[in-house]
Write an enzyme that holds these catalytic residues in place. Structure first.
Site, PDB file in Angstrom:
ATOM      1  N   GLU A 183       0.814  -1.221   0.000  1.00  0.00           N
ATOM      2  CA  GLU A 183       0.000   0.000   0.000  1.00  0.00           C
ATOM      3  C   GLU A 183       0.844   1.266   0.000  1.00  0.00           C
ATOM      4  O   GLU A 183       1.230   1.773   1.050  1.00  0.00           O
ATOM      5  CB  GLU A 183      -0.945   0.017   1.218  1.00  0.00           C
ATOM      6  CG  GLU A 183      -1.842   1.256   1.232  1.00  0.00           C
ATOM      7  CD  GLU A 183      -2.808   1.338   2.423  1.00  0.00           C
ATOM      8  OE1 GLU A 183      -2.694   0.503   3.336  1.00  0.00           O
ATOM      9  OE2 GLU A 183      -3.654   2.245   2.427  1.00  0.00           O
ATOM     10  N   LYS A 225      -2.423  -1.904  -3.223  1.00  0.00           N
ATOM     11  CA  LYS A 225      -3.488  -1.074  -2.637  1.00  0.00           C
ATOM     12  C   LYS A 225      -3.106   0.392  -2.771  1.00  0.00           C
ATOM     13  O   LYS A 225      -2.415   0.953  -1.921  1.00  0.00           O
ATOM     14  CB  LYS A 225      -3.693  -1.451  -1.172  1.00  0.00           C
ATOM     15  CG  LYS A 225      -4.703  -0.559  -0.439  1.00  0.00           C
ATOM     16  CD  LYS A 225      -5.181  -1.184   0.855  1.00  0.00           C
ATOM     17  CE  LYS A 225      -6.082  -0.214   1.616  1.00  0.00           C
ATOM     18  NZ  LYS A 225      -6.825  -0.860   2.695  1.00  0.00           N
ATOM     19  N   SER A 267      -9.772   4.143   0.241  1.00  0.00           N
ATOM     20  CA  SER A 267     -10.714   5.245  -0.011  1.00  0.00           C
ATOM     21  C   SER A 267     -10.114   6.592   0.368  1.00  0.00           C
ATOM     22  O   SER A 267     -10.489   7.614  -0.222  1.00  0.00           O
ATOM     23  CB  SER A 267     -12.059   5.004   0.672  1.00  0.00           C
ATOM     24  OG  SER A 267     -11.938   4.846   2.065  1.00  0.00           O
ATOM     25  N   GLY A 268      -9.234   6.627   1.360  1.00  0.00           N
ATOM     26  CA  GLY A 268      -8.395   7.805   1.609  1.00  0.00           C
ATOM     27  C   GLY A 268      -9.084   9.114   1.953  1.00  0.00           C
ATOM     28  O   GLY A 268      -8.497  10.162   1.724  1.00  0.00           O
TER      29      GLY A 268
HETATM   30  P1  13P Z   1      -9.364   4.094   3.957  1.00  0.00           P
HETATM   31  O1  13P Z   1     -10.198   3.369   2.931  1.00  0.00           O
HETATM   32  O2  13P Z   1     -10.177   4.708   5.047  1.00  0.00           O
HETATM   33  O3  13P Z   1      -8.365   5.014   3.338  1.00  0.00           O
HETATM   34  O4  13P Z   1      -8.521   2.982   4.734  1.00  0.00           O
HETATM   35  C1  13P Z   1      -7.908   2.000   4.023  1.00  0.00           C
HETATM   36  C2  13P Z   1      -6.670   1.593   4.698  1.00  0.00           C
HETATM   37  O5  13P Z   1      -6.487   0.438   4.996  1.00  0.00           O
HETATM   38  C3  13P Z   1      -5.642   2.613   4.988  1.00  0.00           C
HETATM   39  O6  13P Z   1      -4.447   2.009   5.351  1.00  0.00           O
END
Ligand code: 13P
Length: 348
Positions: A183, A225, A267-268
């Site tokens: 990620e 991700k 989703s960020g």
């Molecule tokens: P969000 O979808 O809230 O960004 O979280 C995903 C996530 O695992 C962040 O590390």
């Protein structure tokens, strides 16, 4: 360069494929204690161990969630917790046909000498922790690196050290029989436009895949991700879901090898509906991309759930209904068949 197919490579590839099976995506429920405290504070709930356990139980006992959810990312505390009947959470998920996963990074610290840059920690002793989590049932893991767009940011060094750590983590995971979710998150914070986000996201992905290759990571046995390509939150730029889809897919086609089975977006900070609509637009735009285009949402799956729950036992059925609904909307977005009418149906 290491290029040996180890005996578990095929098993890793099967797990990675199962996580992006058609119509399914991942629930990120791996908020650290600090992050879940923030989420709970926003709804006036205190972050006790029992409240955290009860909230995760609410999510994981949602009826029929396996129709849309292939895997759940847990946090260290959560993977050791149980439901009200004493069933460990990983076992509860497995019984539903859902794959348990685990966040294994230990958060970010400032990168010395590079103002505004951070590097993610957690490599020391990681092999042993992976073995422990595997015994508890985890089949995949997650490690998040963070990149900020700003004045002179991100730097080459910031990108390089994080890419190196992501690849070290991914190689270790595969050696221990765990599928790594890699990620690299380019944050939405800032005034930059979408074109700059595309440029930075592309540079980060290039560096990450160069390191993954150099460290012998099997692309077939991992998932990516990433962030979507979006304008900065404070840019004032408005873009359509189709523009986001075009920019994001153009960026990934240039940088993400076709051997990677899936891209599972974070989703960020997008709203729940934005995250669905944009994923839908990508799958509508390109019916046969090289990789599955799916989701691994935290906030975009949980925000409506937290709002409905408010820490009250009596609100659990409504909170679960909303979780199931969001999961189904994102499931439809996997095939570009989501429509805003789906939202009206549940409001009724
Ligand atoms: P969000 O979808 O809230 O960004 O979280 C995903 C996530 O695992 C962040 O590390």
């Amino acid at each position: 360069m290491k290029n040996k197919m180890t005996s578990n490579t095929a098993e890793l590839a099967l797990t990675a494929q199962a996580l992006v099976a058609p119509g399914k995506g991942i629930l990120a429920a791996d908020e650290s204690e600090g992050t879940i405290k923030k989420r709970f504070t926003s709804i006036g709930v205190s972050s006790t161990e029992e409240n955290r356990r009860a909230y995760r139980e609410l999510l994981f006992t949602t009826l029929n969630m396996a129709e849309a959810i292939s895997g759940v990312i847990l946090y260290d505390e959560t993977i050791h917790q149980e439901d009200a009947e004493g069933r460990p959470f990983p076992q509860l998920l497995q019984q539903k046909g859902i794959i348990p996963g685990i966040k294994v990074d230990q958060g970010k610290i400032d990168l010395p000498g590079f103002d505004g840059e951070t590097v993610t920690e957690g490599l020391d002793g990681l092999g042993q922790r992976l073995d422990h989590y595997r015994e508890l049932g985890a089949k995949f893991a997650k490690w998040r690196a963070v990149f900020t767009i700003g004045d002179h940011l991100p730097t080459r060094t910031g990108i390089q050290v994080n890419a190196h750590a992501l690849a070290r983590y991914a190689a270790l995971c595969q050696a221990h029989g765990i599928v790594p979710i890699v990620e690299p998150e380019v944050l939405m914070d800032g005034e930059h436009d979408m074109a700059l986000c595309e440029l930075v996201t592309g540079a980060v992905l290039q560096a990450v895949f160069a390191e993954l290759l150099a460290q012998g990571v099997s692309y077939e046995g991992m998932l990516l991700k990433p962030n979507m390509v979006l304008p900065g939150k404070d840019s004032g730029q408005t873009v359509s879901p189709e523009e986001v889809a075009e920019a994001t897919l153009r960026c990934f086609r240039r940088t993400v090898p076709a051997a990677v089975p899936g891209i599972v977006f974070l989703s960020g900070g997008q709203s729940a509906e934005e995250a669905t609509v944009r994923l839908n637009a990508m799958n509508a735009l390109d019916e046969s991309p090289p990789w599955a285009l799916s989701f691994s949402y935290g906030r975009a799956l949980q925000q409506p759930v937290l709002q409905a729950w408010q820490g009250k036992q009596g609100n659990i059925p409504e909170a679960q209904r909303l979780f199931y609904h969001r999961a189904k909307c994102n499931s439809a977005a996997r095939s570009g068949t989501y429509s805003p009418q789906m939202e009206l149906a549940t409001a009724a």
